[in-house]
Design an enzyme around this catalytic site. Structure first.
Site, PDB file in Angstrom:
ATOM      1  N   ARG A   1       0.838  -1.203   0.000  1.00 48.96           N
ATOM      2  CA  ARG A   1       0.000   0.000   0.000  1.00 48.96           C
ATOM      3  C   ARG A   1       0.868   1.246   0.000  1.00 48.96           C
ATOM      4  O   ARG A   1       1.870   1.318   0.699  1.00 48.96           O
ATOM      5  CB  ARG A   1      -0.908   0.041   1.240  1.00 48.96           C
ATOM      6  CG  ARG A   1      -1.855   1.254   1.240  1.00 48.96           C
ATOM      7  CD  ARG A   1      -2.587   1.388   2.555  1.00 48.96           C
ATOM      8  NE  ARG A   1      -1.701   1.658   3.678  1.00 48.96           N
ATOM      9  CZ  ARG A   1      -1.132   2.846   3.913  1.00 48.96           C
ATOM     10  NH1 ARG A   1      -1.359   3.867   3.104  1.00 48.96           N
ATOM     11  NH2 ARG A   1      -0.337   3.008   4.945  1.00 48.96           N
ATOM     12  N   VAL A   2       0.481   2.221  -0.831  1.00 49.53           N
ATOM     13  CA  VAL A   2       1.020   3.573  -0.752  1.00 49.53           C
ATOM     14  C   VAL A   2      -0.171   4.507  -0.596  1.00 49.53           C
ATOM     15  O   VAL A   2      -1.294   4.159  -0.926  1.00 49.53           O
ATOM     16  CB  VAL A   2       1.866   3.953  -1.990  1.00 49.53           C
ATOM     17  CG1 VAL A   2       3.173   3.177  -2.009  1.00 49.53           C
ATOM     18  CG2 VAL A   2       1.091   3.740  -3.286  1.00 49.53           C
ATOM     19  N   SER A   3       0.087   5.701  -0.082  1.00 48.99           N
ATOM     20  CA  SER A   3      -1.014   6.591   0.288  1.00 48.99           C
ATOM     21  C   SER A   3      -1.668   7.321  -0.876  1.00 48.99           C
ATOM     22  O   SER A   3      -2.844   7.667  -0.812  1.00 48.99           O
ATOM     23  CB  SER A   3      -0.528   7.619   1.316  1.00 48.99           C
ATOM     24  OG  SER A   3      -0.098   6.956   2.483  1.00 48.99           O
ATOM     25  N   THR A   4      -0.904   7.600  -1.950  1.00 45.14           N
ATOM     26  CA  THR A   4      -1.473   8.371  -3.057  1.00 45.14           C
ATOM     27  C   THR A   4      -1.135   7.725  -4.396  1.00 45.14           C
ATOM     28  O   THR A   4      -0.224   6.898  -4.500  1.00 45.14           O
ATOM     29  CB  THR A   4      -0.934   9.818  -3.080  1.00 45.14           C
ATOM     30  OG1 THR A   4       0.466   9.793  -3.458  1.00 45.14           O
ATOM     31  CG2 THR A   4      -1.074  10.490  -1.715  1.00 45.14           C
TER      32      THR A   4
ATOM     33  N   GLN B   1       2.603   7.989  -5.612  1.00 46.28           N
ATOM     34  CA  GLN B   1       3.694   7.261  -4.969  1.00 46.28           C
ATOM     35  C   GLN B   1       3.927   5.931  -5.661  1.00 46.28           C
ATOM     36  O   GLN B   1       3.008   5.312  -6.182  1.00 46.28           O
ATOM     37  CB  GLN B   1       3.384   7.028  -3.483  1.00 46.28           C
ATOM     38  CG  GLN B   1       3.439   8.311  -2.658  1.00 46.28           C
ATOM     39  CD  GLN B   1       3.085   8.049  -1.203  1.00 46.28           C
ATOM     40  OE1 GLN B   1       2.015   7.538  -0.891  1.00 46.28           O
ATOM     41  NE2 GLN B   1       3.984   8.411  -0.307  1.00 46.28           N
TER      42      GLN B   1
END
Length: 197
Positions: free
Chosen positions: A8-11, A14
């Site tokens: 998982r990355v936040s945006t 990324q």
């Protein structure tokens, strides 16, 4: 018994390459990946992963922050994994919940991680208050936008030629900024939603 990876990355902007490399090192059988904030508990790939894993499986993550941002959410996820008989391995913290030490360390890291974020938010709030008192803080400057391009993409989006995600990506906007700009555009162009009869 399967090796499962969760990334998982936040945006959207990324990259997941580093996490992908870690998953390759672990030789995982399947990867669930998404680009959403950890504060959002309604993550489709997280839910799909939790549904998919079975007793005897091992879940690999880059760090515990990939699973959740709050101690409560993280521990709920850990509980679910434990109930299903799934082992969790976190690369960054070197945690393996198959061991008593790993279970204890996970709880400690989760609490420390949340404490660190709360302290950071507190420092940011204090810094803003000081800057406001000194007349130095005016908030973030609005992102300049090409309204001609926005208008063209808006038309494509409304006609369902492109998705909202495509629209955001091509304009380089986050979801919050995108929907705020859509409202601005519709107001300035007197666009109203059709009313039902």
């Amino acid at each position: 018994m399967s090796k499962i990876g969760y990334i998982r990355v936040s945006t959207e902007h990324q990259e997941t390459a580093r996490q992908q490399e870690i998953m390759c090192d672990y030789q995982v059988d399947r990867i669930f990946s998404e680009k959403l904030s950890g504060a959002n508990t309604d993550r489709p790939q997280l839910k799909a992963m939790l549904d998919y894993v079975r007793e005897g499986d091992t879940l690999y993550i880059e760090s515990i922050s990939r699973l959740g941002r709050s101690t409560k959410d993280l521990l709920n996820i850990i509980d679910t994994l434990s109930e299903k008989g799934v082992t969790l391995v976190s690369h960054k913290e070197n945690i393996d919940t198959d061991t008593p030490t790993g279970k204890f360390m996970l709880t400690v890291f989760a609490a420390l991680s949340q404490l660190e974020r709360e302290q950071l938010k507190q420092r940011q709030r204090e810094g803003i208050e000081i800057a406001k008192a000194q007349g130095k803080y005016t908030g973030r400057k609005p992102i300049p936008i090409d309204w001609d391009k926005f208008g063209r993409l808006y038309g494509e989006w409304k006609s369902k030629s492109i998705t909202g995600r495509d629209f955001m990506r091509r304009m380089g906007l986050t979801a919050n900024t995108f929907y705020r700009r859509v409202r601005e555009y519709e107001i300035t162009h007197y666009i109203t939603e059709p009313t039902s009869a």
